[in-house]
Design an enzyme around this catalytic site. Structure first.
Site, PDB file in Angstrom:
ATOM      1  N   ASP A 176      -3.773   2.427  -5.222  1.00 29.28           N
ATOM      2  CA  ASP A 176      -2.488   2.412  -4.506  1.00 29.28           C
ATOM      3  C   ASP A 176      -2.196   1.132  -3.734  1.00 29.28           C
ATOM      4  O   ASP A 176      -1.290   1.107  -2.918  1.00 29.28           O
ATOM      5  CB  ASP A 176      -2.372   3.650  -3.596  1.00 29.28           C
ATOM      6  N   GLU A 177      -2.948   0.065  -3.986  1.00 26.37           N
ATOM      7  CA  GLU A 177      -2.651  -1.167  -3.242  1.00 26.37           C
ATOM      8  C   GLU A 177      -2.840  -2.420  -4.085  1.00 26.37           C
ATOM      9  O   GLU A 177      -3.643  -2.450  -5.014  1.00 26.37           O
ATOM     10  CB  GLU A 177      -3.500  -1.259  -1.969  1.00 26.37           C
ATOM     11  N   ASP A 201       0.857  -1.197   0.000  1.00 24.78           N
ATOM     12  CA  ASP A 201       0.000   0.000   0.000  1.00 24.78           C
ATOM     13  C   ASP A 201       0.886   1.239   0.000  1.00 24.78           C
ATOM     14  O   ASP A 201       1.796   1.367   0.830  1.00 24.78           O
ATOM     15  CB  ASP A 201      -0.894  -0.024   1.246  1.00 24.78           C
TER      16      ASP A 201
HETATM   17  P1  TTP Z   1      -5.345   5.057   1.187  1.00 19.13           P
HETATM   18  O1  TTP Z   1      -4.312   4.015   0.910  1.00 19.13           O
HETATM   19  O2  TTP Z   1      -6.475   4.691   2.075  1.00 19.13           O
HETATM   20  O3  TTP Z   1      -4.642   6.314   1.868  1.00 19.13           O
HETATM   21  P2  TTP Z   1      -3.223   6.978   1.572  1.00 19.13           P
HETATM   22  O4  TTP Z   1      -2.445   6.213   0.585  1.00 19.13           O
HETATM   23  O5  TTP Z   1      -3.443   8.415   1.228  1.00 19.13           O
HETATM   24  O6  TTP Z   1      -2.526   6.957   2.985  1.00 19.13           O
HETATM   25  P3  TTP Z   1      -1.885   5.704   3.756  1.00 19.13           P
HETATM   26  O7  TTP Z   1      -0.439   6.049   3.909  1.00 19.13           O
HETATM   27  O8  TTP Z   1      -2.600   5.655   5.067  1.00 19.13           O
HETATM   28  O9  TTP Z   1      -2.118   4.492   2.926  1.00 19.13           O
HETATM   29  O10 TTP Z   1      -5.953   5.601  -0.154  1.00 19.13           O
HETATM   30  C1  TTP Z   1      -5.192   5.766  -1.349  1.00 19.13           C
HETATM   31  C2  TTP Z   1      -5.603   7.024  -2.078  1.00 19.13           C
HETATM   32  O11 TTP Z   1      -7.000   6.959  -2.393  1.00 19.13           O
HETATM   33  C3  TTP Z   1      -5.431   8.286  -1.262  1.00 19.13           C
HETATM   34  O12 TTP Z   1      -4.136   8.858  -1.404  1.00 19.13           O
HETATM   35  C4  TTP Z   1      -6.518   9.175  -1.782  1.00 19.13           C
HETATM   36  C5  TTP Z   1      -7.594   8.242  -2.259  1.00 19.13           C
HETATM   37  N1  TTP Z   1      -8.733   8.215  -1.310  1.00 19.13           N
HETATM   38  C6  TTP Z   1      -9.878   8.944  -1.599  1.00 19.13           C
HETATM   39  O13 TTP Z   1      -9.977   9.574  -2.656  1.00 19.13           O
HETATM   40  N2  TTP Z   1     -10.908   8.948  -0.679  1.00 19.13           N
HETATM   41  C7  TTP Z   1     -10.842   8.265   0.506  1.00 19.13           C
HETATM   42  O14 TTP Z   1     -11.797   8.301   1.311  1.00 19.13           O
HETATM   43  C8  TTP Z   1      -9.664   7.496   0.788  1.00 19.13           C
HETATM   44  C9  TTP Z   1      -9.550   6.729   2.069  1.00 19.13           C
HETATM   45  C10 TTP Z   1      -8.630   7.508  -0.150  1.00 19.13           C
HETATM   46 MG    MG Z   2      -2.242   4.140   0.811  1.00 21.05          MG
END
Ligand code: TTP
Ligand code: MG
Length: 347
Positions: free
Chosen positions: A101-102, A7
């Site tokens: 992103d995962e 992720d």
């Molecule tokens: P996430 O992997 O949940 O968050 P992140 O990568 O920003 O942070 P982390 O380090 O905790 O993993 O989500 C990936 C991307 O998806 C995030 O950068 C933005 C988008 N996203 C949204 O658009 N709306 C949301 O509610 C969430 C949770 C994420």
């Molecule tokens: Mg993330």
């Protein structure tokens, strides 16, 4: 076999920081630009102020007056995502990308001469060096635990959960961190005094099934470390091909062979980058009168090297060229499979 869950850290914000490194030292959020909209994510600097995904912008600005807010640029994040996951894909037998992103990765750890933790470190370093994106990696023996693990030490964390470590990782986990427990289920459980996995573990199977159906059975199992979901590859290419329209139409075999060599080289580069091999090769030609012909061969062994691609293509060409004058020639490979991990020495 092990499952890695990868992720990206603060993904949209990290992408913006790459474009504009000055932002790295500032609290940054990405989201709609009106105060009524929400932020999609915030960088880790902004999270120190309590900012998180889905927070309204007015609230984020109240908590962090110096906040920089940038608009969402989805196409750019997709491009970064593709770069990151095409690097990661090479390490797995199968990769299942589950969001921008995962991804889950099925990894044959025995085929690497290093521990799973060291392998994760290597993946993390390669991605960081080549794309500037930092990732967190969770390692375990099923999807549920791998995902819990990747969230454990963000950002840039690597965590492995072994079977005998369930008791150290799971009981203290808030139930909203259990993948599959959404806000509705979470609220229902909170209403009956269930906040942590430790509380959930006290509920019996029948109770969960009667109240939450199939999802209840899933929850009962995963919090005990049982998750039979497989890693399903998605968006797999069925074939890869390159072709060339000739500058001048020709029937000269040497000119055509030279072009086949170039095409074979291009295909090899693609196959190496994607860690692929193929069993079927198809040659396509188009005559000066626009009639097309194809001829395929399915081999006993998989191929991906330019010499092999060229040899097979040239043999097919000799068989179908006869006295034809060509305006286009192309090669494609199908019946694709991932190459063994022991061939990853080029990394
Ligand atoms: P996430 O992997 O949940 O968050 P992140 O990568 O920003 O942070 P982390 O380090 O905790 O993993 O989500 C990936 C991307 O998806 C995030 O950068 C933005 C988008 N996203 C949204 O658009 N709306 C949301 O509610 C969430 C949770 C994420
Ligand atoms: Mg993330």
């Amino acid at each position: 076999m092990m499952i890695f869950h990868v992720d990206c850290d603060a993904f949209y914000a990290s992408c913006e920081e790459i474009r504009n490194p000055k932002l790295k030292i500032k609290p940054l959020a990405v989201g709609g630009l009106t105060n009524k909209s929400i932020i999609t994510t915030a960088n880790y600097k902004a999270r120190e102020y309590g900012l998180h995904s889905a927070m309204p912008i007015f609230m984020a600005k109240k908590l962090c007056p110096d906040l920089v807010v940038l608009p969402v640029d989805h196409p750019y994040y997709e491009e970064k995502s593709a770069q990151v996951f095409s690097l990661i894909e090479k390490y797995g037998v199968t990769m299942e990308k589950v969001s921008i992103d995962e991804a889950y990765l099925l990894v044959d750890v025995d085929s690497f001469d290093m521990s799973p933790l060291d392998l994760a470190k290597r993946i993390q370093e390669e991605v960081l060096t080549k794309t500037e994106i930092s990732i967190s990696v969770g390692i375990s023996y099923n999807k549920f635990l791998a995902k819990i693990a990747s969230d454990r030490k963000k950002p840039r964390g690597i965590t492995q959960i072994r079977e005998d470590q369930l008791d150290t990782f799971l009981p203290d986990l808030p139930i909203e961190k259990v993948h599959g427990i959404g806000s509705k289920t979470c609220k229902k459980l909170n209403d009956i005094g269930i906040y942590k996995v430790r509380d959930l573990l006290k509920l019996d199977k029948d109770f969960l099934r009667e109240n939450f159906g199939k999802q209840g059975t899933y929850i009962y199992n995963v919090i005990r470390g049982i998750d039979k979901r497989t890693v399903n590859p998605n968006r797999k290419r069925k074939s890869i091909g390159k072709e060339q329209t000739l500058r001048t139409n020709t029937k000269d075999i040497h000119t055509l062979e030279k072009i086949l060599e170039d095409l074979a080289k291009k295909i090899e580069t693609y196959m190496v980058n994607k860690n692929l091999k193929a069993k079927t090769l198809t040659l396509k030609i188009k005559e000066d009168n626009f009639t097309s012909h194809t001829k395929s061969i399915t081999l006993q062994e998989y191929i991906y090297k330019k010499e092999d691609i060229y040899t097979e293509a040239a043999t097919l060409l000799k068989a179908i060229l006869k006295d034809k004058t060509l305006r286009l020639i192309g090669i494609s490979l199908s019946n694709l499979a991932n190459r063994n991990l022991d061939q990853l020495t080029f990394l």
